[in-house]
Scaffold this motif. Structure first.
Motif: not given
Length: 331
Positions: A88-89, A107-108, A114-118, A200-203
């Motif tokens: 978680a980090l 956001s979470n 949309h990205l299948a990620c918690r 994550t690496d979501f930008s």
């Protein structure tokens, strides 16, 4: 698994922007040019990649695989009960050799839909050094912005309009900025930070022209309309996001406000002699001095991962370090 803290080498996956000199200097490798980001104790990959970004342990295993094989030893039973085999980090050293583009993160809730990620990507910047006459970060809109205005800026790649709409924040070592998911931001040239973030690496890169080689990659494959739904368009008051800590000296200086607790924790440790740490998965970044943590030697620039199973480890010596930990449980 070893119950001792583990010193880690640099881990600098290729990025689209310049930087890295400050990382090399901190680590005592002034001639190195490995890139602007060092992903420390990372179980996260670059977006769309299989391995780039992951930390490899000295025994050859990926840290991700080691944690999955023995999550309680690495993370502790209470953490595993809440997050599973998930640290978680993500912690980075980031040295901006140029201004980064205006961007934001999901956001979470957006990531789950949309990205299948918690995890989304809330983050915090602990400024540990600066260069230049006016090192500046840009954080949040100065006033509410209509959705159609943002869409127009992005379509036209109007960099000036985007940057002018943000709050400029002059920064110095010891400043900490909390960056909630969705809030547009940019880091200015010459700003060197320890960055804590969700793993994550979501930008969503609103200002992609002149930065990204693939103009379609800015929206995470979601398309413009969907991607722009994650942007926080409301005004942000910088005084609620900025904390000054440079003058604070104590065995442990909390660097973040309570609003960060659901995402991560960070403190600056001032060690003179010895200091005990509560059992926790943690990442240490040594800013000054030398000493030990458990049986592991420390010096300026050391980056260390501490497993929960190390127990109440003791820091000894004369040093200053940033300790990064996962979310406060139950927050």
């Amino acid at each position: 698994m070893s119950k001792q803290p583990i010193a880690l080498p640099a881990n600098q996956p290729k990025q689209f922007y310049r930087g890295g000199a400050a990382i090399a200097t901190l680590r005592g490798e002034p001639g190195a040019d490995y890139g602007p980001e060092d992903w420390v104790a990372s179980t996260t990959t670059l977006f769309g990649q299989d391995e780039a970004g992951l930390t490899r342990l000295p025994d050859g295993r990926w840290l991700r695989d080691a944690v999955a094989a023995d999550p309680v030893a690495w993370l502790g039973p209470e953490h595993v009960a809440e997050f599973g085999a998930d640290t978680a980090l993500l912690v980075k050293l980031l040295d901006a050799g140029q201004r980064l583009p205006v961007h934001c993160h999901p956001s979470n809730a957006f990531a789950a839909e949309h990205l299948a990620c918690r995890h989304g990507k809330t983050e915090a910047w602990i400024v540990i050094g600066t260069t230049g006459d006016d090192p500046t970060a840009y954080l949040g809109f100065r006033q509410d912005v209509p959705a159609d205005a943002i869409a127009t800026w992005v379509s036209a790649q109007d960099s000036k309009a985007m940057l002018d709409a943000l709050n400029p924040v002059s920064v110095k070592a010891g400043d900490t900025l909390f960056v909630p998911a969705g809030v547009p931001h940019a880091i200015g040239e010459g700003v060197f930070i320890v960055e804590l973030q969700q793993p994550t690496d979501f930008s969503v890169t609103l200002e992609w022209q002149g930065f990204l080689p693939d103009p379609e990659s800015w929206h995470l494959g979601l398309g413009q309309d969907t991607a722009l739904e994650c942007v926080e368009r409301r005004v942000q008051h910088v005084q609620d996001l900025l904390t000054h800590t440079a003058s604070r000296v104590a065995p442990s200086v909390n660097l973040l406000r309570a609003k960060a607790d659901p995402f991560f924790q960070a403190d600056r440790l001032h060690v003179s002699g010895h200091q005990s740490l509560v059992p926790s998965f943690a990442v240490l970044v040594v800013l000054e001095g030398e000493g030990t943590v458990g049986d592991t030697r420390l010096h300026k620039g050391s980056t260390v991962v501490v497993p929960h199973a190390a127990g109440e480890v003791v820091l000894t010596g004369d040093l200053v370090a940033v300790r990064c930990r996962p979310p406060r449980l139950g927050s």
